[in-house]
Design a protein around this motif. Structure first.
Motif, mmCIF file in Angstrom:
data_model
loop_
_atom_site.group_PDB
_atom_site.id
_atom_site.type_symbol
_atom_site.label_atom_id
_atom_site.label_comp_id
_atom_site.label_asym_id
_atom_site.label_seq_id
_atom_site.Cartn_x
_atom_site.Cartn_y
_atom_site.Cartn_z
ATOM 1 N N PHE A 1 0.859 -1.191 0.000
ATOM 2 C CA PHE A 1 0.000 0.000 0.000
ATOM 3 C C PHE A 1 0.890 1.234 0.000
ATOM 4 O O PHE A 1 1.731 1.408 0.882
ATOM 5 N N PHE A 2 0.660 2.087 -0.991
ATOM 6 C CA PHE A 2 1.357 3.369 -1.029
ATOM 7 C C PHE A 2 0.404 4.436 -1.542
ATOM 8 O O PHE A 2 -0.277 4.252 -2.549
ATOM 9 N N ALA A 3 0.355 5.535 -0.823
ATOM 10 C CA ALA A 3 -0.458 6.684 -1.225
ATOM 11 C C ALA A 3 0.349 7.942 -0.997
ATOM 12 O O ALA A 3 1.318 7.953 -0.230
ATOM 13 N N ARG A 4 -0.057 9.011 -1.665
ATOM 14 C CA ARG A 4 0.648 10.286 -1.513
ATOM 15 C C ARG A 4 -0.365 11.416 -1.413
ATOM 16 O O ARG A 4 -1.420 11.395 -2.054
ATOM 17 N N ALA A 5 -0.034 12.401 -0.590
ATOM 18 C CA ALA A 5 -0.865 13.595 -0.447
ATOM 19 C C ALA A 5 0.057 14.792 -0.270
ATOM 20 O O ALA A 5 1.265 14.650 -0.096
ATOM 21 N N ILE A 6 -0.521 15.987 -0.351
ATOM 22 C CA ILE A 6 0.211 17.208 -0.010
ATOM 23 C C ILE A 6 -0.560 17.920 1.085
ATOM 24 O O ILE A 6 -1.795 17.822 1.162
ATOM 25 N N ASP A 7 0.162 18.601 1.955
ATOM 26 C CA ASP A 7 -0.470 19.138 3.157
ATOM 27 C C ASP A 7 -1.612 20.111 2.866
ATOM 28 O O ASP A 7 -2.553 20.214 3.652
ATOM 29 N N VAL A 8 -1.562 20.811 1.724
ATOM 30 C CA VAL A 8 -2.597 21.811 1.440
ATOM 31 C C VAL A 8 -3.866 21.194 0.854
ATOM 32 O O VAL A 8 -4.873 21.875 0.703
ATOM 33 N N GLU A 9 -3.816 19.909 0.513
ATOM 34 C CA GLU A 9 -4.994 19.203 -0.019
ATOM 35 C C GLU A 9 -5.579 18.348 1.100
ATOM 36 O O GLU A 9 -5.354 17.148 1.184
ATOM 37 N N LEU A 10 -6.376 18.976 1.971
ATOM 38 C CA LEU A 10 -6.863 18.294 3.163
ATOM 39 C C LEU A 10 -7.783 17.120 2.835
ATOM 40 O O LEU A 10 -7.739 16.081 3.501
ATOM 41 N N GLU A 11 -8.610 17.256 1.807
ATOM 42 C CA GLU A 11 -9.543 16.178 1.483
ATOM 43 C C GLU A 11 -8.815 14.955 0.936
ATOM 44 O O GLU A 11 -9.173 13.820 1.250
ATOM 45 N N ILE A 12 -7.800 15.180 0.116
ATOM 46 C CA ILE A 12 -7.024 14.047 -0.385
ATOM 47 C C ILE A 12 -6.284 13.384 0.773
ATOM 48 O O ILE A 12 -6.223 12.152 0.863
ATOM 49 N N SER A 13 -5.728 14.190 1.682
ATOM 50 C CA SER A 13 -5.035 13.638 2.848
ATOM 51 C C SER A 13 -5.973 12.765 3.667
ATOM 52 O O SER A 13 -5.630 11.634 4.046
ATOM 53 N N ARG A 14 -7.169 13.282 3.949
ATOM 54 C CA ARG A 14 -8.146 12.505 4.724
ATOM 55 C C ARG A 14 -8.519 11.217 3.990
ATOM 56 O O ARG A 14 -8.601 10.139 4.590
ATOM 57 N N GLU A 15 -8.745 11.325 2.705
ATOM 58 C CA GLU A 15 -9.150 10.176 1.886
ATOM 59 C C GLU A 15 -8.117 9.057 1.940
ATOM 60 O O GLU A 15 -8.459 7.876 2.142
ATOM 61 N N VAL A 16 -6.833 9.396 1.768
ATOM 62 C CA VAL A 16 -5.809 8.353 1.730
ATOM 63 C C VAL A 16 -5.532 7.800 3.123
ATOM 64 O O VAL A 16 -5.176 6.615 3.264
ATOM 65 N N MET A 17 -5.695 8.606 4.155
ATOM 66 C CA MET A 17 -5.527 8.090 5.515
ATOM 67 C C MET A 17 -6.605 7.055 5.837
ATOM 68 O O MET A 17 -6.327 6.020 6.458
#
Length: 337
Positions: free
Chosen positions: A169-185
């Protein structure tokens, strides 16, 4: 997983958050609180374990069990915790220095073994807590307090380490994209086995703007792509661009130009066991091809702690052990007088 209703506030501690104003860690913490609430797992069934560094202060800001450990040893302690308490959801929080330098050995073996822990890797390409030395992810030529004339070494790319260690499992996000961060977590927590979420994070004091090439609002849509399983790999302000196969390579094209159509655009399959395409997607760098955000790989594989529990149960049943003392006295014994 439990099906209870929680809010982000249920996972916030009463401690004052002591990160620099504007630090990307604030946004990541916010996303983690929301992700945990959405998962519906009670705070008392959750543990957050960290090493040393700015990111590793995070357990103080969680209303869960937590352990602020020693430099580079978060993965080792998270592994032991999960084996001892398989009923707990375990998160590991590490920075690029803590996780990939002194902790690099533990990092790759946690992935190789496929321990059921969720690793959040904060990557700001700098040592922040120790005041601005270059880290294992700093680019060649990077000028810092410990490399005043520029580094003369190439950096780790976290995705390469994950795939090289047989990560599933590998995912990536950037700190300013909160929804993507939440989604991948959330996706990382639902994955059975070791999961890694790399978050590109900004250090406002020692490495401000290091990820601006991707995070700048004017260019973000052109330089990043949000991958979703089962959906076309589209990007651009109006989703007018896409990723297509060009032989064994990938290519970014504009739909409607040079004969390319929407049918040529690849559909993301995060669950295919083959990791060839996943590695290609993870290694896109935002120049010829956009930087991939979202869940890149999510594949089921035997989980270490589950296999260990099964093995222990089988040996106990076969040998009739009910305690450690029984096991110690099962063979030949003698008395020393």
């Amino acid at each position: 997983m439990e099906n209870k209703t929680f809010t982000a506030a249920d996972f916030k501690s009463d401690q004052s958050v002591r990160w620099c104003p504007g630090c990307g860690d604030h946004a990541i913490l916010n996303s983690l609180h929301k992700a945990m609430a959405a998962l519906g797992i009670a705070p008392e069934k959750t543990a957050v374990i960290s090493g040393i560094g700015c990111s590793s202060r995070l357990p103080y800001y969680m209303n869960t069990y937590g352990f602020h450990t020693i430099h580079g040893r978060a993965a080792a302690i998270a592994t032991g915790y999960k084996i001892a308490r398989p009923d707990m959801t375990v998160w590991q929080v590490s920075g690029d220095g803590d996780g990939l330098a002194i902790g690099g050995n533990h990092f790759i073996h946690a992935l190789r073994r496929n321990i059921d822990i969720n690793i959040l890797l904060f990557n700001n390409k700098i040592y922040g807590l120790t005041k601005g030395q270059y880290s294992p992810t700093s680019d060649r030529g990077f000028v810092s307090k410990s490399s005043p004339y520029g580094t003369v070494e190439d950096p780790f790319i976290p995705a390469e380490l994950v795939f090289g260690a047989r990560g599933q499992f590998f995912a990536r996000a950037i700190d300013v994209e909160l929804e993507i961060s939440r989604e991948v977590m959330e996706a990382a927590a639902r994955h059975r086995g070791a999961s890694v979420v790399e978050v590109l994070q900004n250090c406002v004091i020692f490495n401000h703007g290091i990820h601006n090439f991707f995070t700048d609002k004017e260019y973000r849509a052109e330089r990043t792509i949000h991958l979703r399983h089962g959906e076309k790999m589209l990007f651009g302000k109006d989703n007018e661009r896409g990723i297509v196969a060009d032989g064994f390579s990938l290519k970014a094209v504009t739909i409607g130009q040079d004969g390319w159509t929407i049918d040529d655009v690849l559909v993301h399959d995060a669950h295919t066991p083959s990791n060839f395409l996943h590695q290609q997607l993870a290694m896109m760098d935002g120049h010829d091809l956009p930087l991939a955000l979202g869940v890149i790989r999510d594949v089921e594989s035997p989980v270490y702690n589950e296999a260990l529990d099964q093995q222990i149960a089988e040996v106990r049943a076969k040998k009739n052990f009910s305690s450690l003392r029984d096991m110690a006295l099962a063979g030949d014994t003698w008395t020393v007088r």
